[in-house]
Design an enzyme around this catalytic site. Structure first.
Site, PDB file in Angstrom:
ATOM      1  N   ASP A   8      50.582   4.436 -34.219  1.00  0.00           N
ATOM      2  CA  ASP A   8      49.791   3.781 -35.239  1.00  0.00           C
ATOM      3  C   ASP A   8      50.788   3.378 -36.330  1.00  0.00           C
ATOM      4  O   ASP A   8      51.902   3.919 -36.378  1.00  0.00           O
ATOM      5  CB  ASP A   8      48.751   4.785 -35.761  1.00  0.00           C
ATOM      6  CG  ASP A   8      47.996   4.265 -36.960  1.00  0.00           C
ATOM      7  OD1 ASP A   8      47.510   3.127 -36.907  1.00  0.00           O
ATOM      8  OD2 ASP A   8      47.894   5.002 -37.966  1.00  0.00           O
ATOM      9  N   THR A  16      51.074   2.985 -46.229  1.00  0.00           N
ATOM     10  CA  THR A  16      50.446   1.811 -46.848  1.00  0.00           C
ATOM     11  C   THR A  16      49.109   2.162 -47.493  1.00  0.00           C
ATOM     12  O   THR A  16      48.545   1.330 -48.197  1.00  0.00           O
ATOM     13  CB  THR A  16      50.201   0.713 -45.790  1.00  0.00           C
ATOM     14  OG1 THR A  16      49.702   1.359 -44.626  1.00  0.00           O
ATOM     15  CG2 THR A  16      51.459  -0.049 -45.475  1.00  0.00           C
ATOM     16  N   GLY A  45      42.334   4.239 -40.909  1.00  0.00           N
ATOM     17  CA  GLY A  45      42.047   3.858 -39.527  1.00  0.00           C
ATOM     18  C   GLY A  45      40.818   2.982 -39.381  1.00  0.00           C
ATOM     19  O   GLY A  45      40.489   2.539 -38.293  1.00  0.00           O
ATOM     20  N   ARG A  48      39.091  -3.562 -41.771  1.00  0.00           N
ATOM     21  CA  ARG A  48      38.926  -4.153 -43.104  1.00  0.00           C
ATOM     22  C   ARG A  48      37.449  -4.324 -43.472  1.00  0.00           C
ATOM     23  O   ARG A  48      37.011  -3.890 -44.539  1.00  0.00           O
ATOM     24  CB  ARG A  48      39.635  -5.516 -43.158  1.00  0.00           C
ATOM     25  CG  ARG A  48      39.717  -6.080 -44.555  1.00  0.00           C
ATOM     26  CD  ARG A  48      40.402  -7.440 -44.549  1.00  0.00           C
ATOM     27  NE  ARG A  48      41.679  -7.411 -43.860  1.00  0.00           N
ATOM     28  CZ  ARG A  48      42.367  -8.494 -43.503  1.00  0.00           C
ATOM     29  NH1 ARG A  48      41.900  -9.695 -43.809  1.00  0.00           N
ATOM     30  NH2 ARG A  48      43.516  -8.384 -42.861  1.00  0.00           N
ATOM     31  N   SER A 115      45.389  -2.933 -38.199  1.00  0.00           N
ATOM     32  CA  SER A 115      45.690  -3.892 -39.271  1.00  0.00           C
ATOM     33  C   SER A 115      46.034  -5.282 -38.767  1.00  0.00           C
ATOM     34  O   SER A 115      46.810  -5.450 -37.829  1.00  0.00           O
ATOM     35  CB  SER A 115      46.857  -3.366 -40.110  1.00  0.00           C
ATOM     36  OG  SER A 115      47.241  -4.349 -41.043  1.00  0.00           O
ATOM     37  N   LYS A 144      38.790   1.738 -33.660  1.00  0.00           N
ATOM     38  CA  LYS A 144      38.923   3.150 -33.333  1.00  0.00           C
ATOM     39  C   LYS A 144      37.657   3.845 -33.859  1.00  0.00           C
ATOM     40  O   LYS A 144      37.196   3.459 -34.927  1.00  0.00           O
ATOM     41  CB  LYS A 144      40.160   3.734 -34.036  1.00  0.00           C
ATOM     42  CG  LYS A 144      41.480   3.061 -33.603  1.00  0.00           C
ATOM     43  CD  LYS A 144      42.632   3.450 -34.520  1.00  0.00           C
ATOM     44  CE  LYS A 144      43.898   2.684 -34.151  1.00  0.00           C
ATOM     45  NZ  LYS A 144      45.034   2.925 -35.046  1.00  0.00           N
TER      46      LYS A 144
END
Ligand code: BG6
Ligand code: MG
Length: 221
Positions: A8, A16, A45, A48, A115, A144
């Protein structure tokens, strides 16, 4: 028997989460509410749009589909501004040495991230050559704990899930790895990631044999 490691990105290779937090908080504040760093943990995880929905829920804000897209864009523009200023010194401790050891041992290296900004981040960290495959948020649709992102990475690397170890900092990411039939190594706290095969605090001083031993593939000495 292990042929690949799939990483990941956010929270495993680089932290981040702090930039996501600043950008989401800026959006929340502009809408008249706030949320805490503890709340931010729940976004790890999470995609957005799902993150936006959670945040709007916390603030009691309702928005139609067009407005939600506009809000997510606004946050992402701020986020991209922050991550574009990142440098290789933000790679988490021990990661580069661990990747180098994997290369020496001919273990393939893949990236599996929710992302859509993964390639921008990888480029800022000077890691463009580090991964044999990059499956990011533009290449998969199921979030996920669905294993899709890792299964696509395994397919791209030409290996089966049982031949790969997934490294994840999010509980849902560990679920995704387990759901796909991968070995799962949690990077962070056992309180959150205890369902993984093995949990490490980070990569500093860590060797591949420590991982093999942790997941039960190497006998204890
Ligand atoms: C994950 C992060 O890796 O990517 C989440 O842990 C983030 O916090 C998700 O929401 C999507 O990221 P992006 O860059 O596509 O908005
Ligand atoms: Mg993560």
């Amino acid at each position: 028997m292990i042929k690949a490691c799939i990483f990941d990105l956010d929270g495993v290779i680089v932290d981040t989460a702090k930039y996501h937090f600043i950008a989401w908080r800026r959006l929340a504040n502009s809408l008249g509410f706030d949320f805490t760093e503890a709340d931010n943990e729940k976004l790890k995880g999470v995609s957005r749009m799902e993150s936006l929905d959670l945040i709007l829920q916390w603030g009691g804000v309702e928005a139609d589909a067009d407005t939600r897209l506009e809000l997510a864009d606004r946050k992402n523009n701020w986020y991209v501004e922050y991550i574009s200023a990142m440098h290789p010194d933000e790679i988490l401790p021990g990661v580069l040495d661990f990747l180098a050891e994997l290369r020496e041992r001919n273990i393939q290296i893949g990236l599996g991230s929710a992302s859509k900004n993964a390639r921008t981040i990888i480029h800022c960290l000077d890691l463009d050559q580090a991964f044999e495959c990059i499956i990011d948020g533009n290449k998969h649709t199921k979030s996920k704990p669905d294993p899709e992102v890792f299964l696509l990475a395994a397919e791209a690397l030409g290996i089966s899930p049982a031949q790969a170890i997934v490294f994840e900092d999010a509980a849902k990411g560990v679920d995704a790895a387990l759901n796909g039939g991968f070995y799962a190594v949690g990077v962070g706290s056992p309180d959150v990631l205890g369902h993984a095969h093995f949990v490490i605090p980070g990569f500093d001083g860590l060797h591949f044999n420590d991982i093999l031993q942790g997941i039960g593939l190497l006998a204890h000495e």
